[in-house]
Write a protein that holds these residues in place. Structure first.
Motif, PDB file in Angstrom:
ATOM      1  N   LYS A   1      26.072 -43.553 -18.187  1.00 37.92           N
ATOM      2  CA  LYS A   1      26.921 -42.405 -18.536  1.00 37.92           C
ATOM      3  C   LYS A   1      26.087 -41.297 -19.171  1.00 37.92           C
ATOM      4  O   LYS A   1      26.172 -40.130 -18.761  1.00 37.92           O
ATOM      5  CB  LYS A   1      28.030 -42.851 -19.503  1.00 37.92           C
ATOM      6  CG  LYS A   1      28.931 -41.713 -19.953  1.00 37.92           C
ATOM      7  CD  LYS A   1      29.930 -42.190 -20.983  1.00 37.92           C
ATOM      8  CE  LYS A   1      29.255 -42.222 -22.321  1.00 37.92           C
ATOM      9  NZ  LYS A   1      30.097 -42.456 -23.455  1.00 37.92           N
ATOM     10  N   CYS A   2      25.260 -41.649 -20.131  1.00 38.21           N
ATOM     11  CA  CYS A   2      24.443 -40.652 -20.833  1.00 38.21           C
ATOM     12  C   CYS A   2      23.369 -40.060 -19.916  1.00 38.21           C
ATOM     13  O   CYS A   2      23.085 -38.863 -19.969  1.00 38.21           O
ATOM     14  CB  CYS A   2      23.817 -41.268 -22.077  1.00 38.21           C
ATOM     15  SG  CYS A   2      25.037 -41.768 -23.319  1.00 38.21           S
ATOM     16  N   MET A   3      22.805 -40.884 -19.052  1.00 44.98           N
ATOM     17  CA  MET A   3      21.787 -40.395 -18.127  1.00 44.98           C
ATOM     18  C   MET A   3      22.392 -39.388 -17.147  1.00 44.98           C
ATOM     19  O   MET A   3      21.812 -38.334 -16.893  1.00 44.98           O
ATOM     20  CB  MET A   3      21.181 -41.575 -17.361  1.00 44.98           C
ATOM     21  CG  MET A   3      20.042 -41.186 -16.444  1.00 44.98           C
ATOM     22  SD  MET A   3      19.309 -42.612 -15.623  1.00 44.98           S
ATOM     23  CE  MET A   3      20.653 -43.098 -14.549  1.00 44.98           C
TER      24      MET A   3
ATOM     25  N   ASP B   1      25.264 -32.360 -28.594  1.00 40.25           N
ATOM     26  CA  ASP B   1      26.532 -31.774 -29.052  1.00 40.25           C
ATOM     27  C   ASP B   1      27.757 -32.658 -28.822  1.00 40.25           C
ATOM     28  O   ASP B   1      28.878 -32.281 -29.146  1.00 40.25           O
ATOM     29  CB  ASP B   1      26.759 -30.419 -28.375  1.00 40.25           C
ATOM     30  CG  ASP B   1      26.806 -30.497 -26.856  1.00 40.25           C
ATOM     31  OD1 ASP B   1      26.790 -31.633 -26.306  1.00 40.25           O
ATOM     32  OD2 ASP B   1      26.848 -29.443 -26.212  1.00 40.25           O
ATOM     33  N   PHE B   2      27.587 -33.837 -28.253  1.00 41.06           N
ATOM     34  CA  PHE B   2      28.692 -34.753 -27.958  1.00 41.06           C
ATOM     35  C   PHE B   2      29.762 -34.138 -27.062  1.00 41.06           C
ATOM     36  O   PHE B   2      30.928 -34.489 -27.137  1.00 41.06           O
ATOM     37  CB  PHE B   2      29.324 -35.321 -29.232  1.00 41.06           C
ATOM     38  CG  PHE B   2      28.477 -36.363 -29.898  1.00 41.06           C
ATOM     39  CD1 PHE B   2      28.265 -37.603 -29.316  1.00 41.06           C
ATOM     40  CD2 PHE B   2      27.850 -36.096 -31.101  1.00 41.06           C
ATOM     41  CE1 PHE B   2      27.471 -38.549 -29.919  1.00 41.06           C
ATOM     42  CE2 PHE B   2      27.051 -37.041 -31.716  1.00 41.06           C
ATOM     43  CZ  PHE B   2      26.859 -38.278 -31.114  1.00 41.06           C
ATOM     44  N   LEU B   3      29.358 -33.185 -26.231  1.00 40.20           N
ATOM     45  CA  LEU B   3      30.228 -32.675 -25.172  1.00 40.20           C
ATOM     46  C   LEU B   3      29.657 -33.176 -23.856  1.00 40.20           C
ATOM     47  O   LEU B   3      28.441 -33.201 -23.676  1.00 40.20           O
ATOM     48  CB  LEU B   3      30.266 -31.144 -25.162  1.00 40.20           C
ATOM     49  CG  LEU B   3      30.900 -30.474 -26.376  1.00 40.20           C
ATOM     50  CD1 LEU B   3      30.781 -28.961 -26.250  1.00 40.20           C
ATOM     51  CD2 LEU B   3      32.362 -30.874 -26.511  1.00 40.20           C
ATOM     52  N   THR B   4      30.520 -33.581 -22.931  1.00 37.32           N
ATOM     53  CA  THR B   4      30.014 -34.039 -21.642  1.00 37.32           C
ATOM     54  C   THR B   4      29.579 -32.847 -20.816  1.00 37.32           C
ATOM     55  O   THR B   4      29.888 -31.694 -21.146  1.00 37.32           O
ATOM     56  CB  THR B   4      31.088 -34.820 -20.858  1.00 37.32           C
ATOM     57  OG1 THR B   4      32.099 -33.897 -20.423  1.00 37.32           O
ATOM     58  CG2 THR B   4      31.693 -35.932 -21.702  1.00 37.32           C
ATOM     59  N   TRP B   5      28.908 -33.136 -19.725  1.00 34.28           N
ATOM     60  CA  TRP B   5      28.451 -32.062 -18.833  1.00 34.28           C
ATOM     61  C   TRP B   5      29.626 -31.308 -18.228  1.00 34.28           C
ATOM     62  O   TRP B   5      29.486 -30.198 -17.747  1.00 34.28           O
ATOM     63  CB  TRP B   5      27.524 -32.615 -17.770  1.00 34.28           C
ATOM     64  CG  TRP B   5      28.172 -33.582 -16.803  1.00 34.28           C
ATOM     65  CD1 TRP B   5      28.410 -34.911 -17.016  1.00 34.28           C
ATOM     66  CD2 TRP B   5      28.653 -33.294 -15.509  1.00 34.28           C
ATOM     67  NE1 TRP B   5      29.021 -35.454 -15.929  1.00 34.28           N
ATOM     68  CE2 TRP B   5      29.179 -34.479 -14.967  1.00 34.28           C
ATOM     69  CE3 TRP B   5      28.693 -32.140 -14.727  1.00 34.28           C
ATOM     70  CZ2 TRP B   5      29.729 -34.565 -13.706  1.00 34.28           C
ATOM     71  CZ3 TRP B   5      29.247 -32.217 -13.466  1.00 34.28           C
ATOM     72  CH2 TRP B   5      29.759 -33.420 -12.957  1.00 34.28           C
TER      73      TRP B   5
END
Length: 189
Positions: free
Chosen positions: A158-160, A141-145
């Motif tokens: 960053k993605c991990m 969804d291209f929202l961060t955690w």
């Protein structure tokens, strides 16, 4: 120019977002180029070979559908799409078809690393159009955690961290972040 567009499915097996896009794309491309389609088949076959290619048509264009002898595939092969004999199969098949460009739409046992390696071995340029966000964003969804819009740059650490925090249930859902999300309008293309 001879173009080969490869995707997961074609009508009548499926008709969703990727297929709608492809139908429009081939309608334009066919004016100036020779276009053929390649997809997986939902039908399995039983026989001596693990793969079977059948010719058909879709949207008035030649369409090739790859079926497999299902029981002869391991779960690893199905989920990683890494099959040494499939790569050899693609080298031989692409040698006969000789497209000038291979345009990939998705990722499946048909549209696989094996197909890409075979095309590269034969010097066939590859273009890939990603239709599904999970191919670019582990959350989808291209929202961060933390609940804010990601900058969209795929960076391993960053993605991990984001995917790990999301899956572990550590995502922050404070009132501050919730109200920030509600006050913004997002355009998703």
């Amino acid at each position: 120019m001879k173009l080969l567009l490869a995707t997961y499915n074609l009508p009548p097996d499926a008709y969703g977002g990727t297929e709608v896009y492809l139908e429009s794309l081939v309608a334009e491309l066919r004016h100036n180029h020779s276009v053929e389609l390649l997809a997986g088949s939902k039908e399995e076959h039983r026989g001596g070979e693990r793969f079977k290619m059948e010719s058909s048509s879709c949207w008035g264009l030649p369409a090739w559908r790859l079926s497999r002898d299902g029981p002869r595939f391991s779960m690893t092969e199905l989920y990683t799409t890494r099959c040494p004999d499939l790569r050899a199969y693609w080298v031989e098949w692409l040698s006969r078809r000789r497209p000038d460009i291979l345009h990939l739409h998705g990722y499946s046992l048909t549209v696989s690393l094996s197909l890409m390696e075979a095309a590269a071995e034969l010097g066939i340029p590859i273009v890939s159009t990603l239709h599904n966000v999970p191919a670019l964003c582990a959350r989808g969804d291209f929202l961060t955690w933390r609940g804010v819009v990601c900058d969209g740059r795929a960076e391993l650490l960053k993605c991990m961290r984001c995917a790990t925090a999301t899956r572990s249930g550590a995502a922050i859902r404070s009132e501050e972040h919730t109200s920030e999300l509600q006050s913004r309008q997002y355009l998703v293309c």
